[in-house]
Design an enzyme around this catalytic site. Structure first.
Site, PDB file in Angstrom:
ATOM      1  CB  CYS A  92     -15.867  81.105   2.249  1.00  0.00           C
ATOM      2  SG  CYS A  92     -16.225  82.815   1.766  1.00  0.00           S
ATOM      3  CG  ASP A 132     -27.874  79.390 -31.386  1.00  0.00           C
ATOM      4  OD1 ASP A 132     -27.354  78.631 -30.540  1.00  0.00           O
ATOM      5  OD2 ASP A 132     -27.231  79.986 -32.257  1.00  0.00           O
ATOM      6  CE1 TYR A 146       7.691  97.623 -28.751  1.00  0.00           C
ATOM      7  CE2 TYR A 146       6.226  99.248 -29.722  1.00  0.00           C
ATOM      8  CZ  TYR A 146       6.420  98.158 -28.914  1.00  0.00           C
ATOM      9  OH  TYR A 146       5.353  97.580 -28.267  1.00  0.00           O
ATOM     10  CD  GLU A 196      11.110 102.624 -27.938  1.00  0.00           C
ATOM     11  OE1 GLU A 196      10.166 102.189 -28.614  1.00  0.00           O
ATOM     12  OE2 GLU A 196      12.243 102.094 -27.895  1.00  0.00           O
ATOM     13  CB  CYS A 237     -13.128  84.758   5.023  1.00  0.00           C
ATOM     14  SG  CYS A 237     -14.274  83.376   5.224  1.00  0.00           S
ATOM     15  CB  CYS A 253     -16.603  86.012   5.884  1.00  0.00           C
ATOM     16  SG  CYS A 253     -16.852  85.787   4.102  1.00  0.00           S
ATOM     17  CE  LYS A 309       3.267 102.286 -17.985  1.00  0.00           C
ATOM     18  NZ  LYS A 309       2.067 101.825 -17.320  1.00  0.00           N
ATOM     19  CE  LYS A 356       4.298 100.861 -21.301  1.00  0.00           C
ATOM     20  NZ  LYS A 356       2.890 100.727 -21.729  1.00  0.00           N
ATOM     21  CD  GLU A 372       1.805  98.824 -28.127  1.00  0.00           C
ATOM     22  OE1 GLU A 372       1.001  98.799 -27.185  1.00  0.00           O
ATOM     23  OE2 GLU A 372       2.816  98.088 -28.173  1.00  0.00           O
ATOM     24  CB  ALA A 378     -29.531  80.577 -25.670  1.00  0.00           C
ATOM     25  CB  CYS A 422     -19.264  81.971   4.579  1.00  0.00           C
ATOM     26  SG  CYS A 422     -17.648  82.286   5.337  1.00  0.00           S
ATOM     27  CG  ASP A 454      -2.534 103.526 -23.823  1.00  0.00           C
ATOM     28  OD1 ASP A 454      -2.402 102.316 -23.571  1.00  0.00           O
ATOM     29  OD2 ASP A 454      -3.390 104.244 -23.280  1.00  0.00           O
TER      30      ASP A 454
END
Length: 706
Positions: A453, A47, A236, A126, A447, A429, A324, A128, A184, A44, A432, A130
């Site tokens: 809620c 614009d 790969y 191989e 809750c 909660c 990992k 991995k 990748e 907005a 609520c 990132d």
């Protein structure tokens, strides 16, 4: 925005000065949106800047700048990327975080294939990478399409951007007529540092890490920006192909290299677990000197014939594993504990931390799991962290492993403040005020407010529009919160009546903060596009407790259509009846999950919300993908007893690949029971119900695999 003098009252000097300011502001907004992928102002406000600029130019035509924003064509860029449906799904990988899980992976494969411990079994290993997954489609040797992974079924068309990456060949010689090469997109450390230097000189936002820089660069709406970014690509994997690429994983990787793709030189063939772990350690030792980010090592069964036998789970291949690297750690101070209420009412404690960098990412929040974890015990009451509880003011050790949410691992008691007190978990909660109870056997306090809620209402709506659910372009978490806060939407069906309820809709929405005319029009178009939704996505989007993406797919595959699913859940009664037994017969559906689904359809308020929503939709049937002519497509099969020519797991995977539904128990809707030696009650149930019973040879003859 600040008040400005009406255009009709501006002097020529004031108009010239304001046009300069507007040009600079609009250019900065364009860079933030298109280059940095991080808008700084709302649609907005953007614009309004453009409209102000045009109005001043209309009154003072002679002051129009040579680089006027009015002459810049940017409409096409705002449309975003077209969607691409992958011919072969792009799946994620199962993760392992220690050596034992890698050993379990190899053991599972041997058991699945019925291979003895001394039988040869080779794997590729191989790094991995990132980065960002990308699929490249070549037809007749020409690059015709590039798509991101997206949700695995559907990604974004980034073809023009991919053409600017030097590592991606535009044409191939000697390739199959149809070939999808996957890999990748990444950015090297040196290129990342140089990019951030340029960003800093230009006074623009710096990127947090190479992965974010690579992902943001590939997803630019203007390909010329992508072309200016130093992106690279390793191949790969593969998707659709019109002829075989080789007999082994290594052969295909070598084929990619001969076709002109960059493949990772650290990809090697390993004989068994010892070789895999040795390569894992070698790659880990080289991690700091590779010049690009990796977060583990990927193992894949080398023999493609064995890969086909192993097949796939709902979202991961059985024949691959991402091992990992260990979590990265840092110490910081816990400044507060906040409670967030989720869509199922779960009260989730979140640690607010003094910001600290962990593995190249600034972390200021971390999960604390539940009240037991804070108290220093597990769900069985046994001590964790040597029984040390977590208190506000503590110095805590934070870790990240891969892309998981940061977690608190330990507490330094020597630095605990004298005034630190044990944390008291709320029993009401915070949103609520309803009672928050912890059911027996549950580690989470919930809750009881349900749909009254506000937190649960908002979180359900966020879940509903999430990527794996309705994925409505332009309606993310922030937009949902704003529309809910102002009373525009309260439940999912309200999204699809939004435009009708507010007259033209466009006029009112575009005047709201954060919206412009174009973004409002785009939203209503996106909502209309999502009225047609696959059954599995709808089931997942309903936010039923215990029903994730995998379970939603299982249910959709079992019932095929909304009419059949809705009728079965309506007629089912917990613990009794044919519909209940059929639900429980789905392999992967247990009593807890089945109870949750049936209870949802039996709840008057929930059912009203579901019925109101579905009335706005066209729900697409889900038909199991199966080879043409499969004799068991759509049939329900139960395996029992000992199979002699394959393992039970392999038989199940083979049946599912042919389009059959494999159930865990026999019902009147079962088509075949495949019984081996030692078959017990299931064979008796089949006889009683008149279900066809096949031995292993008859089953293999039926499916053409004898």
């Amino acid at each position: 925005m600040a008040e400005r003098k009406p255009v009709g009252e501006l002097t020529e000097a004031e108009a010239r000065a304001e046009l300069d300011v507007l040009a600079e502001g609009i250019a900065r907004a364009n860079r933030a949106y298109h280059t940095a992928d991080a808008p700084e102002i709302s649609d907005a406000d953007y614009d309004a800047l453009k409209q102000r600029n045009a109005a001043i130019e209309a009154r003072f035509p002679s002051l129009k700048r040579p680089d006027s924003p009015s002459d810049q064509v940017g409409g096409a860029l705002a449309e975003g990327f077209a969607k691409v449906r992958h011919e072969v799904r792009m799946l994620s990988l199962e993760n392992a975080f220690d050596q034992q899980e890698a050993e379990d992976f190899v053991t599972r494969i041997r058991n699945f294939l019925n291979l003895s411990e001394d039988a040869p079994l080779s794997f590729t290993a191989e790094p991995k990478i990132d980065g960002l997954s990308l699929s490249l489609r070549y037809e007749g040797g020409r690059l015709v399409q590039a798509a991101t992974r997206g949700d695995g079924e559907e990604g974004e068309n980034v073809t023009e951007n991919a053409r600017t990456i030097a590592d991606i060949p535009q044409s191939l010689i000697g390739a199959p007529d149809i070939l999808e090469v996957r890999g990748e997109v990444y950015m090297s450390h040196a290129d990342f540092a140089a990019l951030n230097d340029r960003q800093q000189v230009a006074g623009e936002r710096l990127f947090a890490n190479p992965r974010n820089a690579a992902a943001g660069s590939l997803r630019q709406l203007d390909p010329t920006i992508t072309a200016a970014r130093p992106l690279r690509f390793f191949a790969y994997a593969w998707g659709a192909h019109s002829e075989p690429l080789g007999d082994t994983q290594m052969q295909v990787i070598q084929r990619f290299a001969t076709l002109g793709f960059k493949t990772n030189p650290l990809t090697v063939l390993c004989n068994g677990l010892d070789g895999m772990l040795a390569q894992y350690r070698r790659i880990e030792e080289q991690r700091a000197t590779l010049g690009y980010d990796i977060d583990g090592v990927v193992y894949k069964v080398n023999d493609l014939g064995l890969q086909r036998r192993l097949g796939y789970r709902s979202s991961t291949p059985r024949w691959a594993l991402a091992h990992k690297f260990p979590a990265q750690l840092a110490w910081t101070r816990l400044e507060a504990i906040d409670i967030q209420v989720g869509r199922t009412g779960a009260l989730s404690p979140v640690a607010r931390l003094m910001p600290v960098t962990v593995g190249g990412v600034v972390v200021s929040n971390a999960t604390l799991h539940n009240e037991d974890y804070i108290a220093g015990r597990d769900s069985r009451g046994q001590p964790i962290r040597d029984g040390k509880d977590i208190r506000v003011g503590d110095w805590v050790q934070v870790y990240r492993a891969g892309d998981v949410i940061p977690k608190v691992a330990d507490v330094d008691l020597s630095k605990r403040p004298d005034d630190a007190v044990p944390y008291v978990f709320p029993e009401r909660c915070p949103e609520c005020g309803s009672e928050a109870i912890r059911e027996e056997g549950d580690s989470v306090r919930r809750c009881t407010g349900g749909l009254i809620c506000p937190a649960q209402q908002v979180e359900r709506l966020k879940h509903f529009v999430s990527r794996a659910a309705f994925d409505i372009e332009g309606l993310g978490a922030k937009q949902v919160e704003a529309l809910w806060r102002d009373g525009w939407i309260r439940e999912p069906a309200d999204i699809f009546t939004l435009q009708a309820r507010y007259g033209s809709g466009l006029q009112q929405l575009k005047n709201r903060e954060g919206w412009g005319e174009k973004s409002a029009a785009n939203l209503f178009a996106a909502i209309e596009e999502r009225r047609r939704i696959p059954l599995n996505r709808l089931i997942f989007a309903l936010g039923i407790r215990h029903v994730g993406e995998t379970t939603a797919q299982l249910l959709a595959s079992q019932y095929h259509s909304w009419a059949e699913f809705e009728a079965a859940m309506t007629q089912a009664r917990i613990g009794e009846g044919q519909d209940w037994e059929q639900l429980l017969s789905i392999d992967g559906v247990g009593v807890v999950l089945a109870t949750s689904v049936v209870a949802t359809f039996d709840n008057e308020a929930e059912r009203r919300a579901i019925d109101t929503l579905v009335a706005q939709l066209e729900v697409q049937d889900v038909v199991a993908r199966a080879p043409s002519g499969s004799p068991v497509a759509g049939k329900t099969v139960v395996f029992t007893g000992t199979l002699e020519r394959m393992t039970r797991a392999e038989a199940k995977a083979q049946a599912e690949a042919l389009g059959a539904k494999v159930a865990g128990s026999v019902s009147a809707k079962t088509d075949y029971v495949v019984a081996g030696p030692g078959a017990g009650s299931k064979a008796k149930d089949a006889e009683r119900l008149g279900v066809a019973i096949l031995d292993e040879d008859a089953w293999l003859a039926l499916i053409g695999a004898a």
